[in-house]
Design a protein around this motif. Structure first.
Motif, PDB file in Angstrom:
ATOM      1  N   LEU A   1       8.319   6.293  -9.297  1.00 40.71           N
ATOM      2  CA  LEU A   1       7.695   5.995  -9.561  1.00 40.71           C
ATOM      3  C   LEU A   1       7.289   4.289  -9.538  1.00 40.71           C
ATOM      4  N   MET A   2       6.776   4.200 -10.844  1.00 44.79           N
ATOM      5  CA  MET A   2       6.935   2.885 -11.133  1.00 44.79           C
ATOM      6  C   MET A   2       7.898   1.586 -11.144  1.00 44.79           C
ATOM      7  N   LYS A   3       9.084   2.250 -10.914  1.00 42.03           N
ATOM      8  CA  LYS A   3       9.935   1.583 -10.076  1.00 42.03           C
ATOM      9  C   LYS A   3       9.640   0.983  -8.797  1.00 42.03           C
ATOM     10  N   VAL A   4       8.993   2.045  -8.273  1.00 43.48           N
ATOM     11  CA  VAL A   4       8.086   1.333  -6.293  1.00 43.48           C
ATOM     12  C   VAL A   4       7.094   0.118  -6.738  1.00 43.48           C
ATOM     13  N   ALA A   5       6.609   1.020  -7.905  1.00 46.51           N
ATOM     14  CA  ALA A   5       5.113  -0.055  -8.270  1.00 46.51           C
ATOM     15  C   ALA A   5       5.605  -1.540  -8.397  1.00 46.51           C
ATOM     16  N   ALA A   6       7.368  -1.473  -9.075  1.00 43.85           N
ATOM     17  CA  ALA A   6       6.967  -2.861  -9.622  1.00 43.85           C
ATOM     18  C   ALA A   6       7.451  -3.682  -8.269  1.00 43.85           C
ATOM     19  N   ILE A   7       8.135  -3.030  -7.790  1.00 44.07           N
ATOM     20  CA  ILE A   7       8.922  -3.255  -6.515  1.00 44.07           C
ATOM     21  C   ILE A   7       8.097  -3.957  -5.570  1.00 44.07           C
ATOM     22  N   HIS A   8       6.764  -3.581  -5.700  1.00 44.00           N
ATOM     23  CA  HIS A   8       5.223  -3.669  -4.038  1.00 44.00           C
ATOM     24  C   HIS A   8       4.168  -4.190  -5.088  1.00 44.00           C
ATOM     25  N   GLY A   9       4.358  -5.292  -6.285  1.00 40.96           N
ATOM     26  CA  GLY A   9       3.631  -5.682  -7.118  1.00 40.96           C
ATOM     27  C   GLY A   9       3.070  -5.096  -7.767  1.00 40.96           C
ATOM     28  N   VAL A  10       2.256  -4.163  -7.824  1.00 41.13           N
ATOM     29  CA  VAL A  10       1.505  -2.963  -7.957  1.00 41.13           C
ATOM     30  C   VAL A  10       1.319  -2.529  -9.458  1.00 41.13           C
ATOM     31  N   LYS A  11      -0.276  -2.849  -9.609  1.00 35.81           N
ATOM     32  CA  LYS A  11      -0.032  -2.819 -11.546  1.00 35.81           C
ATOM     33  C   LYS A  11      -0.443  -1.248 -11.336  1.00 35.81           C
TER      34      LYS A  11
ATOM     35  N   ALA B   1       2.226   5.378   0.573  1.00 35.69           N
ATOM     36  CA  ALA B   1       1.002   6.598   0.151  1.00 35.69           C
ATOM     37  C   ALA B   1       0.897   6.385  -1.152  1.00 35.69           C
ATOM     38  N   LEU B   2       1.523   7.640  -2.299  1.00 32.30           N
ATOM     39  CA  LEU B   2       1.082   7.492  -3.030  1.00 32.30           C
ATOM     40  C   LEU B   2       0.602   6.419  -3.250  1.00 32.30           C
ATOM     41  N   LEU B   3       1.587   5.171  -3.988  1.00 35.13           N
ATOM     42  CA  LEU B   3       0.989   3.588  -4.506  1.00 35.13           C
ATOM     43  C   LEU B   3      -0.296   2.881  -3.484  1.00 35.13           C
ATOM     44  N   GLU B   4      -0.193   3.537  -2.481  1.00 34.29           N
ATOM     45  CA  GLU B   4      -1.941   3.426  -1.902  1.00 34.29           C
ATOM     46  C   GLU B   4      -3.063   4.104  -2.198  1.00 34.29           C
ATOM     47  N   VAL B   5      -2.846   4.818  -2.342  1.00 34.16           N
ATOM     48  CA  VAL B   5      -4.229   6.120  -3.656  1.00 34.16           C
ATOM     49  C   VAL B   5      -4.032   5.289  -4.825  1.00 34.16           C
ATOM     50  N   LEU B   6      -3.238   5.263  -5.354  1.00 34.26           N
ATOM     51  CA  LEU B   6      -3.115   5.084  -7.761  1.00 34.26           C
ATOM     52  C   LEU B   6      -3.717   3.075  -6.855  1.00 34.26           C
ATOM     53  N   LYS B   7      -3.934   2.667  -6.164  1.00 33.11           N
ATOM     54  CA  LYS B   7      -4.119   1.645  -6.499  1.00 33.11           C
ATOM     55  C   LYS B   7      -5.774   2.003  -5.901  1.00 33.11           C
ATOM     56  N   VAL B   8      -6.612   2.027  -5.079  1.00 33.43           N
ATOM     57  CA  VAL B   8      -7.679   2.040  -5.270  1.00 33.43           C
ATOM     58  C   VAL B   8      -8.634   3.083  -5.906  1.00 33.43           C
ATOM     59  N   GLU B   9      -7.677   4.162  -6.557  1.00 34.97           N
ATOM     60  CA  GLU B   9      -8.637   5.278  -7.629  1.00 34.97           C
ATOM     61  C   GLU B   9      -9.147   4.535  -8.519  1.00 34.97           C
ATOM     62  N   THR B  10     -10.445   5.728  -8.651  1.00 36.61           N
ATOM     63  CA  THR B  10     -11.016   4.998  -9.715  1.00 36.61           C
ATOM     64  C   THR B  10     -11.761   6.597 -11.280  1.00 36.61           C
ATOM     65  N   PRO B  11     -11.078   6.528 -11.815  1.00 33.28           N
ATOM     66  CA  PRO B  11     -10.973   7.526 -12.846  1.00 33.28           C
ATOM     67  C   PRO B  11     -12.875   7.775 -12.879  1.00 33.28           C
ATOM     68  N   GLN B  12     -12.553   8.918 -13.424  1.00 31.55           N
ATOM     69  CA  GLN B  12     -13.661   9.788 -13.541  1.00 31.55           C
ATOM     70  C   GLN B  12     -13.987  10.623 -15.091  1.00 31.55           C
ATOM     71  N   PRO B  13     -13.453   9.922 -15.675  1.00 30.07           N
ATOM     72  CA  PRO B  13     -14.679  10.183 -16.819  1.00 30.07           C
ATOM     73  C   PRO B  13     -15.573  11.039 -17.295  1.00 30.07           C
ATOM     74  N   VAL B  14     -15.493  12.259 -17.730  1.00 30.94           N
ATOM     75  CA  VAL B  14     -17.185  12.368 -18.373  1.00 30.94           C
ATOM     76  C   VAL B  14     -16.709  13.702 -19.317  1.00 30.94           C
ATOM     77  N   LYS B  15     -15.726  13.002 -20.147  1.00 26.89           N
ATOM     78  CA  LYS B  15     -16.067  13.479 -21.102  1.00 26.89           C
ATOM     79  C   LYS B  15     -17.610  13.544 -22.110  1.00 26.89           C
TER      80      LYS B  15
END
Length: 319
Positions: A132-142, A191-205
């Protein structure tokens, strides 16, 4: 709870379909996971898994007709995304509510728990961390790995969720048969990268959640180590050092059931596992007593109400 070693799946050129009439047998049908399912709603169980494994990537759709408490561990050095289908009733991950625009996310080799309602359908994606991290680096997604795996829930825009659900439905259907494996793999990774680009964590701790979760964990730990012992609510209150009201509220908010319901249902499921795997020297009464059921006629009634079959019928599964 689990002791077998699990690893990433191997690549397959075909969609695999499995079906089961028992919750725990269904749980074992998902490749390279360690899972234990307790059925919590009444009736005969039916579950199905439609799965497409790639090298270091797993895509599946899971259907279960009964409400469940699930204990899960996915293969190491990976991340799992759980995407409920549209219009599903509310579930929970580690006691936290999963809303319509929420997906679930947990790292590999890490225990987590799901509470799912009746007639539940879920898409699952498991991907190798390095891939996942390799594909993210190729496409410039942090990607913030700690953020992804820390909170358990990610909030998603409705449009992105709808597009991903459509993609996964097509991928796991006959409409996609014959497509090149590499092409399918790359489509899922994008598709995974697209999801993870726009996600927002929901920390309810919040402190309240942490306290309720610790109360439930403490009580369950005691119950798990006293399987054949009659346990009262008063005992559990003393063990967890809380009032009866706090114990009740903690169980209902984290697991969706009372402490007494949890105790009865978890032990009935424990009996069922043993009945299915029993050898010919073991009887229903032997196993029931070992799980703390001393009133055998009441046990048989409760068992039939939950699973819609007699304990002796389950015992016959052993062949």
């Amino acid at each position: 709870m689990f002791d077998k070693c699990i690893s990433a799946p191997n690549e397959s050129v075909a969609v695999n379909v499995s079906e089961a009439r028992d919750a725990d047998l269904h749980a074992s049908n998902l490749t390279n996971w360690q899972q234990e399912y307790d059925q919590t709603s009444r009736g005969r169980f039916y579950g199905s898994i439609v799965e497409l494994p790639f090298e270091g990537l797993q895509v599946f759709r899971e259907h279960t007709n009964q409400a469940l408490q699930q204990k899960c561990v996915v293969w190491p050095n990976s991340v799992w995304l759980g995407i409920p289908l549209a219009d599903q009733a509310e579930g929970r991950i580690n006691g936290l509510a999963v809303q319509p625009n929420t997906i679930m996310c947990r790292p590999g080799d890490c225990h987590f728990e799901l509470t799912t309602p009746q007639d539940y359908n879920l898409y699952g994606l498991v991907v190798d961390h390095q891939a996942l991290m390799k594909v993210a680096a190729i496409h410039g997604v942090k990607l913030n790995w700690q953020e992804l795996t820390e909170h358990g829930r990610l909030s998603m825009p409705d449009k992105t969720l709808g597009e991903v659900r459509f993609l996964l439905a097509r991928l796991l259907s006959n409409q996609n048969a014959g497509a090149a494996v590499r092409l399918q793999h790359d489509i899922v990774m994008m598709a995974l990268l697209e999801v993870l680009k726009v996600e927002t964590p929901q920390p309810v701790k919040t402190q309240s959640y942490v306290h309720r979760k610790s109360v439930v964990d403490c009580a369950r730990h005691f119950l798990d180590h006293h399987l054949d012992t009659p346990v009262t609510v008063t005992q559990l209150c003393e063990i967890a050092n809380v009032s009866r009201r706090t114990l009740q509220y903690s169980f209902e908010s984290i697991l969706g059931m009372s402490p007494i319901q949890y105790l009865r249902i978890s032990r009935l499921n424990g009996v069922r596992r043993e009945l299915i795997n029993a050898d010919h020297t073991q009887s229903v009464s032997d196993i029931a007593v070992r799980w703390g059921f001393w009133h055998l006629s009441q046990f048989a009634k409760d068992y039939r109400q939950l699973f819609d079959e007699r304990p002796s019928d389950t015992l016959e599964w052993r062949g």
